[in-house]
Write a protein that holds these residues in place. Structure first.
Motif, PDB file in Angstrom:
ATOM      1  N   ASP A  93       0.813  -1.222   0.000  1.00 39.63           N
ATOM      2  CA  ASP A  93       0.000   0.000   0.000  1.00 39.63           C
ATOM      3  C   ASP A  93       0.841   1.264   0.000  1.00 39.63           C
ATOM      4  OD1 ASP A  93      -2.511  -1.373   0.236  1.00 39.63           O
ATOM      5  OD2 ASP A  93      -2.096  -1.651   2.386  1.00 39.63           O
ATOM      6  N   PHE A  94       2.135   1.135   0.272  1.00 40.89           N
ATOM      7  CA  PHE A  94       2.910   2.339   0.544  1.00 40.89           C
ATOM      8  C   PHE A  94       2.966   3.310  -0.623  1.00 40.89           C
ATOM      9  CE2 PHE A  94       6.731   4.962   0.940  1.00 40.89           C
ATOM     10  CZ  PHE A  94       6.319   5.705   2.037  1.00 40.89           C
ATOM     11  N   GLU A  95       3.026   2.837  -1.847  1.00 43.32           N
ATOM     12  CA  GLU A  95       3.102   3.766  -2.985  1.00 43.32           C
ATOM     13  C   GLU A  95       1.899   4.711  -2.977  1.00 43.32           C
ATOM     14  OE1 GLU A  95       5.212   5.629  -5.620  1.00 43.32           O
ATOM     15  OE2 GLU A  95       5.945   3.751  -4.776  1.00 43.32           O
ATOM     16  N   ALA A  96       0.699   4.167  -2.792  1.00 45.43           N
ATOM     17  CA  ALA A  96      -0.509   4.997  -2.746  1.00 45.43           C
ATOM     18  C   ALA A  96      -0.522   5.862  -1.482  1.00 45.43           C
ATOM     19  CB  ALA A  96      -1.757   4.117  -2.811  1.00 45.43           C
ATOM     20  N   MET A  97      -0.051   5.311  -0.363  1.00 49.82           N
ATOM     21  CA  MET A  97       0.026   6.089   0.878  1.00 49.82           C
ATOM     22  C   MET A  97       0.971   7.273   0.702  1.00 49.82           C
ATOM     23  SD  MET A  97       0.177   2.901   3.573  1.00 49.82           S
ATOM     24  CE  MET A  97       0.027   3.823   5.116  1.00 49.82           C
ATOM     25  N   TRP A  98       2.094   7.031   0.067  1.00 49.43           N
ATOM     26  CA  TRP A  98       3.086   8.082  -0.162  1.00 49.43           C
ATOM     27  C   TRP A  98       2.498   9.186  -1.035  1.00 49.43           C
ATOM     28  CZ3 TRP A  98       7.016  10.352   1.754  1.00 49.43           C
ATOM     29  CH2 TRP A  98       7.886  11.118   0.984  1.00 49.43           C
ATOM     30  N   SER A  99       1.719   8.824  -2.033  1.00 48.17           N
ATOM     31  CA  SER A  99       1.087   9.803  -2.906  1.00 48.17           C
ATOM     32  C   SER A  99       0.137  10.706  -2.116  1.00 48.17           C
ATOM     33  CB  SER A  99       0.339   9.079  -4.022  1.00 48.17           C
ATOM     34  OG  SER A  99      -0.331  10.001  -4.829  1.00 48.17           O
ATOM     35  N   ILE A 100      -0.678  10.112  -1.243  1.00 40.97           N
ATOM     36  CA  ILE A 100      -1.597  10.885  -0.400  1.00 40.97           C
ATOM     37  C   ILE A 100      -0.808  11.767   0.560  1.00 40.97           C
ATOM     38  CG2 ILE A 100      -3.347  10.697   1.429  1.00 40.97           C
ATOM     39  CD1 ILE A 100      -4.329   8.138  -0.045  1.00 40.97           C
ATOM     40  N   PHE A 101       0.219  11.192   1.178  1.00 39.62           N
ATOM     41  CA  PHE A 101       1.085  11.929   2.096  1.00 39.62           C
ATOM     42  C   PHE A 101       1.667  13.165   1.400  1.00 39.62           C
ATOM     43  CE2 PHE A 101       5.295  12.740   3.887  1.00 39.62           C
ATOM     44  CZ  PHE A 101       5.054  12.767   5.244  1.00 39.62           C
ATOM     45  N   CYS A 102       2.229  12.969   0.218  1.00 38.01           N
ATOM     46  CA  CYS A 102       2.859  14.079  -0.505  1.00 38.01           C
ATOM     47  C   CYS A 102       1.845  15.167  -0.857  1.00 38.01           C
ATOM     48  CB  CYS A 102       3.548  13.563  -1.767  1.00 38.01           C
ATOM     49  SG  CYS A 102       5.054  12.620  -1.421  1.00 38.01           S
ATOM     50  N   SER A 114      11.734  12.977   3.491  1.00 39.34           N
ATOM     51  CA  SER A 114      12.164  11.896   2.604  1.00 39.34           C
ATOM     52  C   SER A 114      11.130  10.778   2.553  1.00 39.34           C
ATOM     53  CB  SER A 114      13.501  11.322   3.082  1.00 39.34           C
ATOM     54  OG  SER A 114      13.309  10.585   4.287  1.00 39.34           O
ATOM     55  N   ARG A 115      11.196  10.035   1.483  1.00 40.57           N
ATOM     56  CA  ARG A 115      10.338   8.856   1.319  1.00 40.57           C
ATOM     57  C   ARG A 115      10.564   7.883   2.481  1.00 40.57           C
ATOM     58  NH1 ARG A 115       7.772   6.506  -3.102  1.00 40.57           N
ATOM     59  NH2 ARG A 115       7.632   4.238  -2.967  1.00 40.57           N
ATOM     60  N   GLU A 116      11.817   7.740   2.897  1.00 39.66           N
ATOM     61  CA  GLU A 116      12.149   6.834   4.002  1.00 39.66           C
ATOM     62  C   GLU A 116      11.502   7.306   5.303  1.00 39.66           C
ATOM     63  OE1 GLU A 116      14.499   8.189   1.885  1.00 39.66           O
ATOM     64  OE2 GLU A 116      14.609   6.368   0.659  1.00 39.66           O
ATOM     65  N   ALA A 117      11.507   8.615   5.541  1.00 40.86           N
ATOM     66  CA  ALA A 117      10.873   9.155   6.750  1.00 40.86           C
ATOM     67  C   ALA A 117       9.366   8.947   6.694  1.00 40.86           C
ATOM     68  CB  ALA A 117      11.207  10.636   6.912  1.00 40.86           C
ATOM     69  N   GLY A 118       8.783   9.128   5.522  1.00 36.48           N
ATOM     70  CA  GLY A 118       7.353   8.869   5.355  1.00 36.48           C
ATOM     71  C   GLY A 118       7.018   7.410   5.592  1.00 36.48           C
TER      72      GLY A 118
END
Length: 175
Positions: free
Chosen positions: A13-22, A38-42
């Motif tokens: 799920d992380f790719e979609a989560m990262w998109s929402i986060f950004c 950073s992506r790692e921090a997210g």
């Protein structure tokens, strides 16, 4: 809403989560993270050790939002939950936040938390404040000018709190 499921987040799920986060971070209106996060921090924030995250998805295909549930403090404050929420900008205003909020309260109770606290609700985030109040939270403190809003400058942030169980039935402090 019957096509929306809430389930534990998975690595996939992380790719979609990262998109929402950004998207939320870029708006600069509700979260303290900056676009330099950073992506790692997210990843660590949402899926790191000790973090329980949940996602809402439409027909198990499109991620609509997420929340994370953690102890608000360690040790003697471990009985109070803390949660953070993000809903995809394309899914806002249709009840996903309410579903996630109610799920988080139910999940916190299931995990044995006795109360729940939000440490930093931006005062200009009126939709979230109204939702949390409808779900039983109260503003218990104001942090003057504690958030640097992207458009409005320095604004207040609130601490919001809710008891999840009657304190008369809490275990004794030594348990």
């Amino acid at each position: 809403m019957k096509d929306i499921q809430i389930r534990p987040a998975q690595e996939a799920d992380f790719e979609a989560m990262w998109s929402i986060f950004c998207a939320h971070v870029a708006q600069g209106e509700t979260y303290t993270f900056t676009t330099a996060t950073s992506r790692e921090a997210g990843h660590s924030y949402w899926l790191g050790p000790g973090v329980r995250s949940y996602v809402a998805s439409l027909n198990n295909t499109r991620l609509l939002g997420m929340y994370r549930l953690v102890p608000n403090q360690a040790g003697r404050g471990h009985h109070v939950a803390n949660a953070s929420f993000m809903v995809s900008p394309s899914a806002q205003g249709v009840g996903v936040g309410r579903m996630l909020g109610q799920h988080s309260i139910d999940e916190a109770r299931r995990q044995g938390y006795l109360a729940m606290q939000f440490n930093h609700v931006v005062s200009t985030n009126t939709a979230a404040i109204q939702l949390w109040k409808r779900l039983g939270f109260s503003i218990v403190g104001t942090l003057p000018k504690a958030y640097r809003h992207k458009r409005l400058g320095y604004v207040d942030a609130y601490v919001m709190y809710q008891l999840l169980q009657d304190p008369d039935h809490w275990p004794t402090a030594d348990e």
